[in-house]
Design a protein around this motif. Structure first.
Motif, mmCIF file in Angstrom:
data_model
loop_
_atom_site.group_PDB
_atom_site.id
_atom_site.type_symbol
_atom_site.label_atom_id
_atom_site.label_comp_id
_atom_site.label_asym_id
_atom_site.label_seq_id
_atom_site.Cartn_x
_atom_site.Cartn_y
_atom_site.Cartn_z
ATOM 1 N N PRO A 50 35.544 39.514 28.883
ATOM 2 C CA PRO A 50 35.287 38.953 27.653
ATOM 3 C C PRO A 50 37.108 38.800 26.672
ATOM 4 C CG PRO A 50 35.243 41.453 27.520
ATOM 5 C CD PRO A 50 34.506 40.827 28.760
ATOM 6 N N ALA A 51 36.664 37.475 25.489
ATOM 7 C CA ALA A 51 37.690 37.438 24.782
ATOM 8 C C ALA A 51 39.518 36.575 25.681
ATOM 9 C CB ALA A 51 38.973 39.107 24.472
ATOM 10 N N PRO A 52 38.627 35.486 26.594
ATOM 11 C CA PRO A 52 39.594 35.325 27.713
ATOM 12 C C PRO A 52 41.159 34.993 27.171
ATOM 13 C CG PRO A 52 37.723 33.412 26.764
ATOM 14 C CD PRO A 52 37.579 34.650 26.344
ATOM 15 N N THR A 53 41.206 34.597 26.193
ATOM 16 C CA THR A 53 42.429 34.318 25.541
ATOM 17 C C THR A 53 43.102 35.929 24.961
ATOM 18 O OG1 THR A 53 41.622 33.219 23.831
ATOM 19 C CG2 THR A 53 41.583 31.847 25.148
ATOM 20 N N VAL A 54 42.210 36.598 25.144
ATOM 21 C CA VAL A 54 43.823 38.167 24.814
ATOM 22 C C VAL A 54 43.320 39.497 25.481
ATOM 23 C CG1 VAL A 54 42.617 39.901 23.055
ATOM 24 C CG2 VAL A 54 42.425 37.950 21.860
ATOM 25 N N LEU A 55 42.298 39.225 26.364
ATOM 26 C CA LEU A 55 42.667 40.019 27.253
ATOM 27 C C LEU A 55 43.610 40.338 28.968
ATOM 28 C CD1 LEU A 55 40.629 42.486 28.548
ATOM 29 C CD2 LEU A 55 39.284 41.541 29.945
ATOM 30 N N PRO A 56 43.439 39.014 29.017
ATOM 31 C CA PRO A 56 44.953 38.960 30.374
ATOM 32 C C PRO A 56 46.095 38.840 30.060
ATOM 33 C CG PRO A 56 43.166 36.940 30.619
ATOM 34 C CD PRO A 56 42.491 37.570 28.949
ATOM 35 N N VAL A 74 44.063 36.971 38.430
ATOM 36 C CA VAL A 74 43.470 37.910 37.730
ATOM 37 C C VAL A 74 43.160 37.167 36.937
ATOM 38 C CG1 VAL A 74 44.350 39.777 36.834
ATOM 39 C CG2 VAL A 74 44.765 40.291 38.529
ATOM 40 N N SER A 75 44.006 36.941 36.278
ATOM 41 C CA SER A 75 43.690 36.000 34.639
ATOM 42 C C SER A 75 42.437 34.665 34.420
ATOM 43 C CB SER A 75 45.517 34.976 34.364
ATOM 44 O OG SER A 75 45.276 34.128 34.921
ATOM 45 N N GLY A 76 42.175 34.340 36.077
ATOM 46 C CA GLY A 76 41.636 33.302 36.402
ATOM 47 C C GLY A 76 40.553 33.785 36.338
ATOM 48 N N LEU A 77 40.128 35.184 36.600
ATOM 49 C CA LEU A 77 38.802 35.998 37.004
ATOM 50 C C LEU A 77 38.674 36.245 35.392
ATOM 51 C CD1 LEU A 77 39.015 37.444 40.714
ATOM 52 C CD2 LEU A 77 37.659 35.558 40.012
ATOM 53 N N LEU A 78 39.651 37.233 35.139
ATOM 54 C CA LEU A 78 38.766 37.508 33.985
ATOM 55 C C LEU A 78 38.631 36.444 32.687
ATOM 56 C CD1 LEU A 78 42.363 40.629 33.182
ATOM 57 C CD2 LEU A 78 39.985 41.431 33.452
ATOM 58 N N ALA A 79 39.200 35.726 32.631
ATOM 59 C CA ALA A 79 38.984 34.264 31.583
ATOM 60 C C ALA A 79 37.481 33.823 31.714
ATOM 61 C CB ALA A 79 39.903 33.635 31.409
ATOM 62 N N GLN A 80 37.339 34.305 32.787
ATOM 63 C CA GLN A 80 35.643 33.536 33.630
ATOM 64 C C GLN A 80 34.930 34.285 33.186
ATOM 65 O OE1 GLN A 80 35.785 29.967 35.533
ATOM 66 N NE2 GLN A 80 33.757 30.587 33.521
ATOM 67 N N ALA A 132 34.725 27.074 36.147
ATOM 68 C CA ALA A 132 35.853 25.448 36.457
ATOM 69 C C ALA A 132 37.364 26.788 36.204
ATOM 70 C CB ALA A 132 36.777 24.828 35.620
ATOM 71 N N VAL A 133 37.688 27.981 35.235
ATOM 72 C CA VAL A 133 39.285 28.531 35.052
ATOM 73 C C VAL A 133 38.854 29.364 35.923
ATOM 74 C CG1 VAL A 133 40.095 30.236 33.416
ATOM 75 C CG2 VAL A 133 38.092 28.617 32.724
ATOM 76 N N ALA A 134 37.393 29.870 36.456
ATOM 77 C CA ALA A 134 38.297 30.735 37.998
ATOM 78 C C ALA A 134 38.490 30.457 39.349
ATOM 79 C CB ALA A 134 36.653 31.832 38.199
ATOM 80 N N VAL A 135 37.890 28.930 39.271
ATOM 81 C CA VAL A 135 38.351 28.089 40.734
ATOM 82 C C VAL A 135 39.899 27.583 39.923
ATOM 83 C CG1 VAL A 135 38.485 25.886 41.567
ATOM 84 C CG2 VAL A 135 35.849 27.098 41.031
ATOM 85 N N THR A 136 40.587 27.423 39.001
ATOM 86 C CA THR A 136 42.469 26.963 39.009
ATOM 87 C C THR A 136 42.646 28.300 39.132
ATOM 88 O OG1 THR A 136 41.173 25.633 37.075
ATOM 89 C CG2 THR A 136 43.478 26.508 36.887
#
Length: 388
Positions: free
Chosen positions: A155-161, A146-152, A240-244
């Motif tokens: 918005p706000a990749p280091t906040v929303l997750p 979930v966090s990888g998809l949201l961060a990729q 890269a973030v989503a794949v991770t």
């Protein structure tokens, strides 16, 4: 009719497990925003174990003395506080490391004492084991996905997750209110602050067989979600973030589904098989790096996931066979503490590789893992952990 407290505690354990891996794919965002080196990135991942291992060793004895609820509830609250602190980690390396350390402490307490509490509420060992596996394995796998998809793509990749995790934690806390204590005052006992639980006659088999299997448990998923994406980041721009996150989810979820296979194989075969599959996964990942083919990360994740699941199933089975009845919980905690040492392996690979990168130390790790797998498959090693 009175409602069962089991779903409430299960949910709390699940959402804590969910939160522990929310930062995993975000480490690649932090690498760019904080200008982290490969050693800094793997160090931020490894510091989680620095908080977890002491908590894991101390929490069981504390809960035996004070009760399950007084130990677990404050650390579930700390999980919420930690996710809120993570909101500022995108601009502070020190805060990022502190938050990962706190996550480790939360995990050490909730995963050990919380699952013991859950087992006491359920009463039936088989059902308790299935519920524990689903709560921990499901949370570990779904959180980074979930966090990888949201961060990729959100918005706000280091906040929303983290806000998503806080919302889930509030639900978990609300349900935790009605969960009763399972240890009466008569059941509580004062024991040693740290009890490793290794019987004198089991020290040699634990050191020679159980320990290498234990270290393999989290070496495979931790390498899958840090070292391998770092190696192939240039070939997967913008994803890269989503794949991770996908790597973490597939590896950890596969490990959950592989554990019944481990029980069918039996511990003496599942341990070497898990280490052997892990060596094969590392080898395939190097093949993918040579071809610059990031899609090979998916079969690598499957191999490393099965390896993780088999090692976990084998290790817990061997612990149950070796432990004395009065120290089974302590020896299980020791096993998990050894398993979480695997979180430090990516950092070791980064330090060993230095400016030359991860490829050579990863190849060496594949060879060492394969040799250990072959050694544990020998009859002499099997006899050490085979019940008389």
């Amino acid at each position: 009719m009175r409602r069962s407290p089991v779903p409430g505690l299960w949910t709390a354990v699940f959402v804590v497990a969910f939160g522990t891996n929310v930062p995993t794919p975000l480490l690649f965002v932090y690498r760019d925003t904080l200008d982290l080196s490969a050693t800094g990135l793997t160090g931020a991942f490894a510091v989680y174990a620095a908080g977890l291992v002491p908590a894991l060793l101390l929490a069981g004895s504390a809960s035996d003395r004070f009760g399950r609820r007084p130990v677990v509830v404050p650390f579930v609250l700390l999980s919420v506080v930690t996710s809120l602190l993570f909101l500022g980690a995108g601009s502070s390396v020190a805060l990022l490391f502190l938050c990962r350390f706190l996550q480790g402490a939360v995990s050490g307490v909730v995963f050990s004492v919380g699952t013991a509490w859950l087992g006491e509420l359920v009463g039936e060992p088989g059902r308790a084991a299935r519920l524990t596996t689903a709560a921990l394995g499901g949370g570990w796998a779904i959180g980074p996905l979930v966090s990888g998809l949201l961060a990729q793509w959100a918005p706000a990749p280091t906040v929303l997750p983290y806000l998503v995790h806080v919302a889930l934690m509030l639900v978990g806390l609300a349900l935790l209110v009605g969960v009763p204590e399972t240890l009466t005052a008569r059941d509580r006992r004062a024991g040693p602050v740290i009890n490793l639980g290794v019987p004198a006659g089991a020290r040699l088999p634990f050191a020679l067989v159980v320990l290498p299997v234990a270290v393999g448990v989290f070496t495979f998923p931790s390498t899958a979600v840090t070292v391998l994406p770092l190696l192939l980041t240039p070939s997967m721009p913008q994803i890269a973030v989503a794949v991770t996150g996908l790597m973490a989810g597939v590896t950890l979820l596969t490990g959950v589904f592989a554990q019944p296979l481990g029980r069918r194989l039996g511990a003496v075969r599942a341990g070497p098989a898990g280490l052997g599959l892990g060596a094969a996964g590392f080898g395939l990942s190097l093949f993918g790096v040579g071809l610059d083919a990031w899609p090979l990360l998916v079969p690598v994740a499957l191999l490393l996931g099965v390896a993780y699941g088999l090692c976990l199933a084998a290790g817990l089975t061997m612990v149950a066979q070796l432990a004395s009845p009065t120290a089974r919980g302590a020896l299980t905690g020791t096993f998990y503490a050894c398993a979480y040492l695997g979180f430090g392996v990516p950092l070791l690979l980064s330090v060993a590789g230095g400016a030359d990168g991860f490829a050579v130390p990863l190849a060496e790790l594949a060879v060492v893992t394969g040799v250990v797998a072959a050694a544990l498959a020998l009859p002499a090693a099997r006899r050490l952990v085979t019940p008389a």
